[in-house]
Design a protein around this motif. Structure first.
Motif, short mmCIF file in Angstrom:
data_model
loop_
_atom_site.label_atom_id
_atom_site.label_comp_id
_atom_site.label_asym_id
_atom_site.label_seq_id
_atom_site.Cartn_x
_atom_site.Cartn_y
_atom_site.Cartn_z
N LYS A 1 0.87 -1.17 0.00
CA LYS A 1 0.00 0.00 0.00
C LYS A 1 0.90 1.22 0.00
O LYS A 1 2.04 1.16 0.48
N TYR A 2 0.42 2.33 -0.52
CA TYR A 2 1.23 3.53 -0.69
C TYR A 2 0.47 4.77 -0.21
O TYR A 2 -0.74 4.87 -0.36
N SER A 3 1.23 5.74 0.32
CA SER A 3 0.63 7.02 0.71
C SER A 3 0.98 8.08 -0.34
O SER A 3 1.91 7.90 -1.13
N ASN A 4 0.25 9.18 -0.30
CA ASN A 4 0.55 10.30 -1.20
C ASN A 4 1.90 10.94 -0.86
O ASN A 4 2.41 11.72 -1.65
N ILE B 1 -0.23 5.58 8.51
CA ILE B 1 -1.36 5.16 9.33
C ILE B 1 -1.02 5.48 10.78
O ILE B 1 0.13 5.76 11.10
N SER B 2 -2.01 5.43 11.65
CA SER B 2 -1.75 5.57 13.08
C SER B 2 -1.02 4.32 13.54
O SER B 2 -1.41 3.20 13.18
N LEU B 3 0.03 4.49 14.35
CA LEU B 3 0.91 3.36 14.61
C LEU B 3 1.66 3.48 15.91
O LEU B 3 1.73 4.54 16.51
N VAL B 4 2.25 2.34 16.31
CA VAL B 4 3.23 2.27 17.39
C VAL B 4 4.46 1.62 16.78
O VAL B 4 4.38 0.56 16.14
N VAL B 5 5.62 2.25 16.95
CA VAL B 5 6.86 1.74 16.40
C VAL B 5 7.33 0.55 17.25
O VAL B 5 7.47 0.67 18.46
N GLU C 1 -6.44 -0.01 11.96
CA GLU C 1 -6.23 -0.71 10.69
C GLU C 1 -7.17 -0.24 9.58
O GLU C 1 -6.88 -0.44 8.41
N GLU C 2 -8.28 0.39 9.93
CA GLU C 2 -9.20 0.90 8.91
C GLU C 2 -8.51 1.94 8.03
O GLU C 2 -8.89 2.13 6.87
N LEU D 1 -5.12 4.04 1.92
CA LEU D 1 -3.86 4.08 1.17
C LEU D 1 -4.09 3.61 -0.26
O LEU D 1 -5.10 2.99 -0.59
N LEU D 2 -3.13 3.92 -1.12
CA LEU D 2 -3.24 3.63 -2.55
C LEU D 2 -2.74 2.22 -2.86
O LEU D 2 -1.77 1.75 -2.27
N THR D 3 -3.39 1.58 -3.84
CA THR D 3 -2.86 0.34 -4.40
C THR D 3 -1.66 0.69 -5.28
O THR D 3 -1.43 1.88 -5.59
#
Length: 127
Positions: A8-11, A72-76, A108-109, A114-116
Motif C-alpha cells: 500500500k502507498y501514501s501520497n 497510518i496511526s501506529l506504534v513503532v 487498521e481501517e 492508502l493507494l494500491t
C-alpha cells in the motif's frame, strides 16, 4: 521505476507491507530517486506512538532534507538500525534492505485509505 504490487502507498511516497499483525514501512523508489543520494536517516524510537500523517523522522540527501509522514496511526516496534551506518541502503534497496520501521497499526481501517500499486503509479505519473 518499480512499484511493487501487494504493498500500500501514501501520497507522501511511503509504502506499507503487511507482515502478519505488523507492518513494515519505507519510502518508495520514486521518493529516493527524487531525493538523490541519501546521507542520513532520522528515525523514531521504539515505542513511539503516532497518528496518521504525523512526522516520524526525516531523510537527508545531498539535495535536501525531507520529512517522513506516518501512513497510518501506529506504534513503532522496530527501527532499521542498519541505516545509521548505511543510509545508502534506502537508495540501493528501498523495498528490501532500505526499509525504515516496523509498526503495529492502532487503526487498521486507515489502511483502506492508502493507494494500491496501480493507483500510486497513476499518482506519480501525474506529478
Amino acid at each position: 521505476m518499480s512499484v511493487p504490487s501487494g504493498l500500500k502507498y501514501s501520497n507522501e511516497h511511503v509504502w506499507v507491507k503487511q507482515e502478519d499483525d505488523k507492518f513494515r514501512v519505507g519510502i518508495t523508489e520514486h521518493a529516493q530517486d527524487e531525493l538523490g543520494d541519501i546521507v542520513f536517516v532520522e528515525l523514531p524510537d521504539v515505542g513511539d506512538q503516532l497518528a496518521a500523517t504525523d512526522t516520524f523522522g526525516s531523510v537527508e540527501s545531498v539535495k535536501t532534507v525531507s520529512e517522513l509522514y506516518a501512513p497510518i496511526s501506529l506504534v513503532v516496534v522496530e527501527v532499521n538500525e542498519e541505516l545509521e551506518d548505511s543510509p545508502e541502503l534506502v537508495n540501493e534497496s528501498p523495498y528490501e534492505n532500505g526499509w525504515l520501521i516496523v509498526v503495529e497499526a492502532t487503526n487498521e481501517e486507515e489502511l483502506d485509505q492508502l493507494l494500491t500499486a496501480e493507483r500510486y503509479q497513476g499518482f506519480i505519473d501525474q506529478e
